[in-house]
Design an enzyme around this catalytic site. Structure first.
Site, PDB file in Angstrom:
ATOM      1  N   CYS A   1      -5.541   1.129  -9.189  1.00 33.17           N
ATOM      2  CA  CYS A   1      -5.231   2.380  -8.504  1.00 33.17           C
ATOM      3  C   CYS A   1      -5.855   3.571  -9.248  1.00 33.17           C
ATOM      4  CB  CYS A   1      -3.718   2.552  -8.416  1.00 33.17           C
ATOM      5  SG  CYS A   1      -3.264   4.091  -7.604  1.00 33.17           S
TER       6      CYS A   1
ATOM      7  N   LYS B   1      -4.321  -7.363 -10.322  1.00 34.31           N
ATOM      8  CA  LYS B   1      -5.275  -6.875  -9.305  1.00 34.31           C
ATOM      9  C   LYS B   1      -6.120  -5.790  -9.958  1.00 34.31           C
ATOM     10  CE  LYS B   1      -5.590  -4.999  -4.606  1.00 34.31           C
ATOM     11  NZ  LYS B   1      -5.485  -3.547  -4.516  1.00 34.31           N
TER      12      LYS B   1
ATOM     13  N   ASN C   1     -11.024  -8.909  -2.481  1.00 31.46           N
ATOM     14  CA  ASN C   1     -10.466  -7.829  -1.651  1.00 31.46           C
ATOM     15  C   ASN C   1     -11.494  -6.708  -1.536  1.00 31.46           C
ATOM     16  OD1 ASN C   1      -8.716  -4.958  -2.427  1.00 31.46           O
ATOM     17  ND2 ASN C   1      -8.266  -6.002  -0.496  1.00 31.46           N
ATOM     18  N   GLY C   2     -11.382  -5.987  -0.422  1.00 33.90           N
ATOM     19  CA  GLY C   2     -12.212  -4.801  -0.235  1.00 33.90           C
ATOM     20  C   GLY C   2     -13.116  -4.916   0.973  1.00 33.90           C
ATOM     21  N   GLY C   3     -12.821  -4.120   2.010  1.00 34.35           N
ATOM     22  CA  GLY C   3     -13.714  -4.022   3.158  1.00 34.35           C
ATOM     23  C   GLY C   3     -13.743  -5.244   4.058  1.00 34.35           C
TER      24      GLY C   3
ATOM     25  N   MET D   1       0.857  -1.179   0.000  1.00 37.35           N
ATOM     26  CA  MET D   1       0.000   0.000   0.000  1.00 37.35           C
ATOM     27  C   MET D   1       0.896   1.233   0.000  1.00 37.35           C
ATOM     28  SD  MET D   1      -3.239  -1.123   2.361  1.00 37.35           S
ATOM     29  CE  MET D   1      -2.355  -1.806   3.715  1.00 37.35           C
TER      30      MET D   1
ATOM     31  N   HIS E   1     -10.625  -6.171  -6.281  1.00 34.22           N
ATOM     32  CA  HIS E   1     -11.149  -5.229  -5.293  1.00 34.22           C
ATOM     33  C   HIS E   1     -12.603  -4.994  -5.707  1.00 34.22           C
ATOM     34  CE1 HIS E   1     -10.762  -0.982  -3.252  1.00 34.22           C
ATOM     35  NE2 HIS E   1     -11.748  -1.695  -2.772  1.00 34.22           N
TER      36      HIS E   1
ATOM     37  N   GLY F   1      -6.222  -5.392   3.176  1.00 33.10           N
ATOM     38  CA  GLY F   1      -5.406  -4.191   3.051  1.00 33.10           C
ATOM     39  C   GLY F   1      -5.371  -3.429   4.353  1.00 33.10           C
ATOM     40  N   ARG F   2      -6.363  -2.575   4.555  1.00 35.53           N
ATOM     41  CA  ARG F   2      -6.342  -1.692   5.725  1.00 35.53           C
ATOM     42  C   ARG F   2      -6.424  -2.454   7.039  1.00 35.53           C
ATOM     43  NH1 ARG F   2     -10.701   2.106   2.884  1.00 35.53           N
ATOM     44  NH2 ARG F   2     -11.248   0.028   2.136  1.00 35.53           N
TER      45      ARG F   2
END
Ligand code: FMN
Length: 319
Positions: free
Chosen positions: A83, A122, A194-196, A1, A154, A216-217
């Site tokens: 991105c 990705k 991916n995502g959330g 990231m 994502h 990720g986060r």
């Protein structure tokens, strides 16, 4: 990231899970081909398995950069088609490539010819007013035909005008079902979602429909969750029982980096969320923030910060 993770962060994360694959932040082909490769691409042997993520859209440059990455020892090379930043759109790569599936396929084809390691992509589910059902399918089928080894999705669109990169990670709605349908339509292709995804319980639920999950986060902001990854997802013991043991295992690496001129804060900045929710976590963070930035700060600062927190065994997966 980008701006968040680096090789120090990956070493830290690797001490919490032996099995999860770690990814670099996106590095552009231009930086890799013309820049300081050792600084950009160098990594510690303990980070394996680690994938190099590339940003670019010139098949020849991507092939060259993939080859360089392979020679550095990366296990996988991944092409960023997700991105949304302006910088990236100017360079005609990242999420705007969702509109050019034939070019993405050409890029994958060129990378596959250049290296023996897996080449993955990705992507988003679409951009702007694209119909995601069509856009995702076209992208997936193109990269599969070009030989891609896996696709990470994502599960939200990127809206390229009007939203900041940060908003583009939260505002366009998540659509996990479209990723599940993609997997059902392409059963032989490894699909990673991916995502959330906020915890390992959620990750497990996704694994009923897809082959893998990317965090990720949650992984960065609450890294302690990674201590549950090996037991919960791979049926193996965690590398260390508690975060305090993780930090003890990190000390030799930190000492070796300090001896080479790395500043303590460059490493400890990744520890902010390490004790999230544990009594003493705030004191730990404050001690590191106040003392870790001082010139000449050494591992004692970390040890003193750790002494301020209670330790506890790995939290339950959905905590
Ligand atoms: C600060 C930051 C930098 C990011 N940089 C990258 C990047 O370099 N390459 C990439 O593929 N995704 C990048 N992302 C997106 C994440 O990989 C991920 O797709 C997104 O945050 C959604 O997943 P999450 O909800 O698990 O975080 C970045 C996200 C953040 C917050």
């Amino acid at each position: 990231m980008m701006d968040w993770t680096d090789r120090h962060c990956r070493v830290f994360h690797r001490l919490m899970t032996r099995r999860a694959r770690l990814y670099t932040e996106m590095l552009t082909t231009g930086a890799i081909i013309h820049g300081d490769r050792r600084r950009l691409l160098g990594f510690d042997a303990c980070e394996h398995p680690v994938a190099l993520q590339l940003g670019g859209s010139d098949p020849r440059d991507l092939a060259t950069a993939a080859k360089i990455g392979e020679a550095f020892g990366y296990e996988e090379v991944n092409l960023n088609v997700g991105c949304p930043s302006d910088r990236v759109q100017d360079g005609r790569f990242g999420a705007c490539l969702m509109a050019e599936p034939a070019l993405v396929a050409e890029c994958v084809h060129a990378m596959k010819r250049a290296v023996d390691i897996p080449v993955t992509v990705k992507c988003r589910i679409g951009i702007d007013d694209q119909d995601p059902e069509i856009a995702l399918d076209a992208l997936a089928r193109g990269v599969i035909a070009a030989g891609a080894d896996a696709l990470i999705v994502h599960a939200r669109k990127a809206w390229l005008s009007g939203l900041s990169p940060k908003q583009n990670r939260d505002v366009p709605p998540l659509d996990y079902d479209i990723v599940y349908r993609l997997k059902a339509a392409l059963p032989d292709m490894p699909i990673i979602i991916n995502g959330g995804i906020g915890n390992l319980g959620e990750a497990k639920a996704h694994l009923r429909f897809v082959d893998g999950v990317m965090l990720g986060r949650a992984a960065y902001q609450e890294p302690w969750r990674l201590l549950g990854a090996d037991p919960e997802l791979f049926g193996e013991a965690a590398p260390h029982p508690t975060m305090k043991h993780v930090f003890e295992a990190m000390v030799p690496y930190i000492e070796s980096e300090l001896a080479q001129g790395t500043r303590l804060h460059s490493i400890t900045r990744h520890f902010v969320g390490a004790f999230h929710g544990v009594p003493g976590a705030r004191a730990f963070r404050r001690h590191l923030a106040e003392n870790g930035v001082r010139s000449g700060a050494g591992v004692d600062v970390l040890r003193d910060a750790i002494a301020l927190v209670e330790d506890r065994v790995v939290a339950p997966i959905a905590a």
